[in-house]
Write an enzyme that holds these catalytic residues in place. Structure first.
Site, PDB file in Angstrom:
ATOM      1  N   ASP A  99     -80.447 -37.277 -39.391  1.00  0.00           N
ATOM      2  CA  ASP A  99     -79.610 -37.607 -38.230  1.00  0.00           C
ATOM      3  C   ASP A  99     -78.776 -36.248 -37.522  1.00  0.00           C
ATOM      4  OD1 ASP A  99     -77.351 -37.118 -40.000  1.00  0.00           O
ATOM      5  OD2 ASP A  99     -77.288 -39.407 -39.955  1.00  0.00           O
TER       6      ASP A  99
ATOM      7  N   GLU B 180     -74.964 -48.448 -38.840  1.00  0.00           N
ATOM      8  CA  GLU B 180     -74.484 -48.527 -38.605  1.00  0.00           C
ATOM      9  C   GLU B 180     -74.181 -50.346 -39.060  1.00  0.00           C
ATOM     10  OE1 GLU B 180     -72.064 -46.173 -39.462  1.00  0.00           O
ATOM     11  OE2 GLU B 180     -71.142 -45.206 -37.726  1.00  0.00           O
TER      12      GLU B 180
ATOM     13  N   ASN C 183     -68.634 -46.915 -45.216  1.00  0.00           N
ATOM     14  CA  ASN C 183     -68.926 -48.637 -43.846  1.00  0.00           C
ATOM     15  C   ASN C 183     -70.341 -48.586 -44.960  1.00  0.00           C
ATOM     16  OD1 ASN C 183     -70.009 -46.772 -42.590  1.00  0.00           O
ATOM     17  ND2 ASN C 183     -69.707 -47.369 -40.766  1.00  0.00           N
TER      18      ASN C 183
ATOM     19  N   HIS D 286     -72.878 -47.090 -44.148  1.00  0.00           N
ATOM     20  CA  HIS D 286     -74.146 -46.634 -43.551  1.00  0.00           C
ATOM     21  C   HIS D 286     -75.052 -45.819 -44.033  1.00  0.00           C
ATOM     22  CE1 HIS D 286     -71.381 -43.190 -41.972  1.00  0.00           C
ATOM     23  NE2 HIS D 286     -72.377 -42.572 -42.948  1.00  0.00           N
TER      24      HIS D 286
HETATM   25  P1  PGA Z   1     -69.706 -37.342 -47.173  1.00  0.00           P
HETATM   26  O1  PGA Z   1     -70.876 -38.326 -45.978  1.00  0.00           O
HETATM   27  O2  PGA Z   1     -71.195 -37.005 -47.991  1.00  0.00           O
HETATM   28  O3  PGA Z   1     -69.029 -36.708 -46.648  1.00  0.00           O
HETATM   29  O4  PGA Z   1     -68.901 -38.509 -47.480  1.00  0.00           O
HETATM   30  C1  PGA Z   1     -71.648 -39.711 -46.247  1.00  0.00           C
HETATM   31  C2  PGA Z   1     -72.606 -40.141 -45.182  1.00  0.00           C
HETATM   32  O5  PGA Z   1     -70.473 -40.668 -44.198  1.00  0.00           O
HETATM   33  O6  PGA Z   1     -73.569 -40.560 -45.111  1.00  0.00           O
END
Ligand code: PGA
Length: 236
Positions: free
Chosen positions: A67, A143, A136, A138
């Protein structure tokens, strides 16, 4: 699904690096699906360390990232292209021309997304897809939603993701509100999936993702339908 728990972030990062090393040993021209966020940083450190020690060779590999923020150019310090260049690409012998991150600058992200998926398919598909997981649930920037989106597509970030990612920006107002992300079809087509999660704060969402109902309200839950998923969880 294989689920492994580690006492430390370092141990988890080394185990993740072992899986990358195995993939590259079996297939030096592997197509790697890569992820950003804080969790993969230890893995990328470990890959860079092993490359410097002569134990890894990325010269024939190709990569596709999950992404990118919409509105950020690749030379913006908070862009995911910039992150990848800093954390991994500049530290190993991957051919930069064979590293792909969706562009955050376009006037037609839907068309770009379809082209990204077509390029991945033309490259033979992703051999190993690395994923983090958001608070959450994702994966990539898919999302929670009423439906799973199949293709690489533009999306609007949720408030929870904007807040979680504000730590990387000077102010929350600077966090882009939109992103382009691989879709679930793109991710699920990967031959092997490696999900990394770090710390007690992620324990409950990981538990729900791997053993709760499969629902687009918790996007990572779809991985229960993938035939080759390894989840690495660091307790601290
Ligand atoms: P993080 O993010 O590794 O910074 O916890 C993970 C994500 O949002 O996919």
């Amino acid at each position: 699904m294989v689920f492994l728990t580690f006492p430390s972030y370092q141990a988890m990062s080394e185990a993740a690096a072992d899986i990358f090393a195995e993939t590259l040993r079996k297939k030096p021209d592997a197509v790697l699906g890569l992820a950003t966020g804080s969790t993969p940083i230890g893995l990328y450190e470990e890959l860079a360390r092993r490359y410097a020690a002569g134990a890894l060779d990325f010269s024939a590999a190709t990569s596709y990232n999950l992404d990118e923020y919409i509105g950020l150019a690749g030379d913006h310090p908070q862009s995911y292209r910039y992150f990848m260049n800093q954390q991994l690409f500049s530290r190993v012998n991957i051919d930069l021309a064979r590293t792909f991150v969706p562009s955050g600058l376009s006037d037609d992200f839907a068309t770009d997304g379809r082209a990204y998926d077509a390029a991945i398919a033309a490259a033979g598909g992703i051999d190993l897809q690395l994923l983090g997981i958001g608070n959450n649930g994702h994966i990539g920037f898919n999302e929670p939603d009423a439906v799973f989106s199949k293709e690489t597509h533009p999306i609007t970030l949720t408030e929870s993701t904007i807040q979680a990612n504000a730590r990387f920006f000077d102010t929350i107002d600077e966090v882009p509100r939109q992103a382009i992300t691989m879709g679930m079809g793109t991710i699920m087509a990967a031959k092997k999936v490696l999900l990394v999660a770090n710390g007690a704060g992620k324990a409950e969402i990981v538990r729900q993702a791997v053993s709760g109902p499969v629902t687009p309200r918790l996007p990572a839950s779809i991985l229960q339908f993938h035939p080759d998923v390894t989840v690495l969880f660091a307790e601290q």
